[in-house]
Design a protein around this motif. Structure first.
Motif, PDB file in Angstrom:
ATOM      1  N   LYS A   8       0.853  -1.178   0.000  1.00  0.00           N
ATOM      2  CA  LYS A   8       0.000   0.000   0.000  1.00  0.00           C
ATOM      3  C   LYS A   8       0.898   1.239   0.000  1.00  0.00           C
ATOM      4  O   LYS A   8       1.950   1.261   0.622  1.00  0.00           O
ATOM      5  N   THR A   9       0.471   2.270  -0.723  1.00  0.00           N
ATOM      6  CA  THR A   9       1.267   3.473  -0.888  1.00  0.00           C
ATOM      7  C   THR A   9       0.707   4.598  -0.032  1.00  0.00           C
ATOM      8  O   THR A   9      -0.496   4.851  -0.037  1.00  0.00           O
ATOM      9  N   TYR A  10       1.592   5.269   0.699  1.00  0.00           N
ATOM     10  CA  TYR A  10       1.221   6.376   1.572  1.00  0.00           C
ATOM     11  C   TYR A  10       2.089   7.591   1.250  1.00  0.00           C
ATOM     12  O   TYR A  10       3.138   7.478   0.632  1.00  0.00           O
ATOM     13  N   GLN A  11       1.631   8.737   1.713  1.00  0.00           N
ATOM     14  CA  GLN A  11       2.428   9.950   1.632  1.00  0.00           C
ATOM     15  C   GLN A  11       2.844  10.315   3.057  1.00  0.00           C
ATOM     16  O   GLN A  11       2.049  10.219   3.990  1.00  0.00           O
ATOM     17  N   ILE A  12       4.103  10.708   3.224  1.00  0.00           N
ATOM     18  CA  ILE A  12       4.578  11.128   4.540  1.00  0.00           C
ATOM     19  C   ILE A  12       3.987  12.496   4.836  1.00  0.00           C
ATOM     20  O   ILE A  12       4.248  13.459   4.130  1.00  0.00           O
ATOM     21  N   LYS A  13       3.174  12.569   5.871  1.00  0.00           N
ATOM     22  CA  LYS A  13       2.514  13.815   6.247  1.00  0.00           C
ATOM     23  C   LYS A  13       3.385  14.628   7.201  1.00  0.00           C
ATOM     24  O   LYS A  13       3.520  15.834   7.074  1.00  0.00           O
ATOM     25  N   GLU A  14       3.965  13.940   8.169  1.00  0.00           N
ATOM     26  CA  GLU A  14       4.726  14.628   9.207  1.00  0.00           C
ATOM     27  C   GLU A  14       5.756  13.670   9.795  1.00  0.00           C
ATOM     28  O   GLU A  14       5.524  12.471   9.851  1.00  0.00           O
ATOM     29  N   ILE A  15       6.886  14.217  10.218  1.00  0.00           N
ATOM     30  CA  ILE A  15       7.935  13.411  10.845  1.00  0.00           C
ATOM     31  C   ILE A  15       8.276  14.042  12.186  1.00  0.00           C
ATOM     32  O   ILE A  15       8.686  15.196  12.257  1.00  0.00           O
ATOM     33  N   ASP A  16       8.084  13.271  13.257  1.00  0.00           N
ATOM     34  CA  ASP A  16       8.466  13.713  14.598  1.00  0.00           C
ATOM     35  C   ASP A  16       9.898  13.225  14.816  1.00  0.00           C
ATOM     36  O   ASP A  16      10.139  12.053  15.069  1.00  0.00           O
ATOM     37  N   VAL A  17      10.844  14.130  14.676  1.00  0.00           N
ATOM     38  CA  VAL A  17      12.266  13.793  14.631  1.00  0.00           C
ATOM     39  C   VAL A  17      12.860  13.680  16.035  1.00  0.00           C
ATOM     40  O   VAL A  17      12.597  14.495  16.905  1.00  0.00           O
ATOM     41  N   ASP A  18      13.693  12.654  16.209  1.00  0.00           N
ATOM     42  CA  ASP A  18      14.489  12.482  17.423  1.00  0.00           C
ATOM     43  C   ASP A  18      15.935  12.345  16.961  1.00  0.00           C
ATOM     44  O   ASP A  18      16.327  11.328  16.404  1.00  0.00           O
ATOM     45  N   GLU A  19      16.749  13.377  17.161  1.00  0.00           N
ATOM     46  CA  GLU A  19      18.114  13.390  16.647  1.00  0.00           C
ATOM     47  C   GLU A  19      19.138  12.800  17.608  1.00  0.00           C
ATOM     48  O   GLU A  19      20.328  12.978  17.419  1.00  0.00           O
ATOM     49  N   ALA A  20      18.684  12.089  18.617  1.00  0.00           N
ATOM     50  CA  ALA A  20      19.609  11.435  19.539  1.00  0.00           C
ATOM     51  C   ALA A  20      20.395  10.360  18.782  1.00  0.00           C
ATOM     52  O   ALA A  20      20.008   9.930  17.694  1.00  0.00           O
ATOM     53  N   ILE A  21      21.498   9.915  19.379  1.00  0.00           N
ATOM     54  CA  ILE A  21      22.365   8.938  18.720  1.00  0.00           C
ATOM     55  C   ILE A  21      21.595   7.682  18.334  1.00  0.00           C
ATOM     56  O   ILE A  21      21.728   7.189  17.231  1.00  0.00           O
ATOM     57  N   ASN A  22      20.792   7.162  19.214  1.00  0.00           N
ATOM     58  CA  ASN A  22      19.990   5.977  18.910  1.00  0.00           C
ATOM     59  C   ASN A  22      18.515   6.355  18.788  1.00  0.00           C
ATOM     60  O   ASN A  22      17.643   5.624  19.225  1.00  0.00           O
ATOM     61  N   GLY A  23      18.239   7.502  18.178  1.00  0.00           N
ATOM     62  CA  GLY A  23      16.881   8.022  18.107  1.00  0.00           C
ATOM     63  C   GLY A  23      16.011   7.343  17.063  1.00  0.00           C
ATOM     64  O   GLY A  23      16.494   6.801  16.066  1.00  0.00           O
ATOM     65  N   PHE A  24      14.724   7.382  17.312  1.00  0.00           N
ATOM     66  CA  PHE A  24      13.726   6.868  16.389  1.00  0.00           C
ATOM     67  C   PHE A  24      12.777   7.999  16.029  1.00  0.00           C
ATOM     68  O   PHE A  24      12.382   8.778  16.882  1.00  0.00           O
ATOM     69  N   ASP A  25      12.415   8.082  14.761  1.00  0.00           N
ATOM     70  CA  ASP A  25      11.463   9.089  14.304  1.00  0.00           C
ATOM     71  C   ASP A  25      10.096   8.433  14.165  1.00  0.00           C
ATOM     72  O   ASP A  25       9.984   7.292  13.716  1.00  0.00           O
ATOM     73  N   VAL A  26       9.055   9.178  14.532  1.00  0.00           N
ATOM     74  CA  VAL A  26       7.689   8.714  14.322  1.00  0.00           C
ATOM     75  C   VAL A  26       7.170   9.416  13.070  1.00  0.00           C
ATOM     76  O   VAL A  26       7.193  10.636  12.980  1.00  0.00           O
ATOM     77  N   ILE A  27       6.729   8.626  12.101  1.00  0.00           N
ATOM     78  CA  ILE A  27       6.282   9.158  10.818  1.00  0.00           C
ATOM     79  C   ILE A  27       4.775   8.979  10.703  1.00  0.00           C
ATOM     80  O   ILE A  27       4.255   7.877  10.877  1.00  0.00           O
ATOM     81  N   THR A  28       4.097  10.082  10.409  1.00  0.00           N
ATOM     82  CA  THR A  28       2.655  10.072  10.207  1.00  0.00           C
ATOM     83  C   THR A  28       2.378   9.913   8.717  1.00  0.00           C
ATOM     84  O   THR A  28       2.909  10.657   7.899  1.00  0.00           O
ATOM     85  N   LEU A  29       1.554   8.927   8.372  1.00  0.00           N
ATOM     86  CA  LEU A  29       1.257   8.618   6.973  1.00  0.00           C
ATOM     87  C   LEU A  29      -0.220   8.829   6.659  1.00  0.00           C
ATOM     88  O   LEU A  29      -1.077   8.577   7.498  1.00  0.00           O
ATOM     89  N   VAL A  30      -0.478   9.290   5.450  1.00  0.00           N
ATOM     90  CA  VAL A  30      -1.849   9.396   4.937  1.00  0.00           C
ATOM     91  C   VAL A  30      -1.900   8.650   3.608  1.00  0.00           C
ATOM     92  O   VAL A  30      -0.880   8.488   2.940  1.00  0.00           O
TER      93      VAL A  30
END
Length: 115
Positions: free
Chosen positions: A87-109
């Motif tokens: 399924k194809t989505y568009q990235i709506k928003e990215i909640d960035v965590d720039e820590a060394i072992n960080g994870f970003d939360v990506i909102t898709l529509v």
């Protein structure tokens, strides 16, 4: 984003764009734009709490899915992402965590092609 374990990144996603210049053709010779891959990333599912869902519903925002990825500078809002379910989505928003072992939360529509 704190408290997300790397072993939960068990799915693969491809980030890219539809290439109208090099389409493939179906059995009736209708052009089908091909998906050009820019990057492949590992992702894990991310669920909202009930409070978060209610807040979003009250703000008239549309969210179809949220995923967590290892922090990646190449990912940008409005890019197209294909998940494992094809399924194809568009990235709506990215909640960035720039820590060394960080994870970003990506909102898709849902992605809808406009020809």
């Amino acid at each position: 984003m704190i408290n997300y374990k790397i072993n939960r990144l068990t799915h693969r996603a491809t980030v890219g764009f539809y290439d109208d210049d090099n389409p493939t053709y179906d059995q009736n010779d209708n052009p089908i734009p091909s998906f050009t891959i820019l990057k492949t990333v590992w992702y894990g599912t991310y669920k909202l709490t009930t409070t978060q869902r209610l807040t979003i519903a009250g703000n008239d925002r549309t969210i179809n899915k949220m995923i967590a990825v290892r922090h990646e500078e190449a990912l940008k809002a409005n890019q197209i992402i294909k998940l494992e379910d094809d399924k194809t989505y568009q990235i709506k928003e990215i909640d960035v965590d720039e820590a060394i072992n960080g994870f970003d939360v990506i909102t898709l529509v849902d992605y809808e092609r406009r020809d």
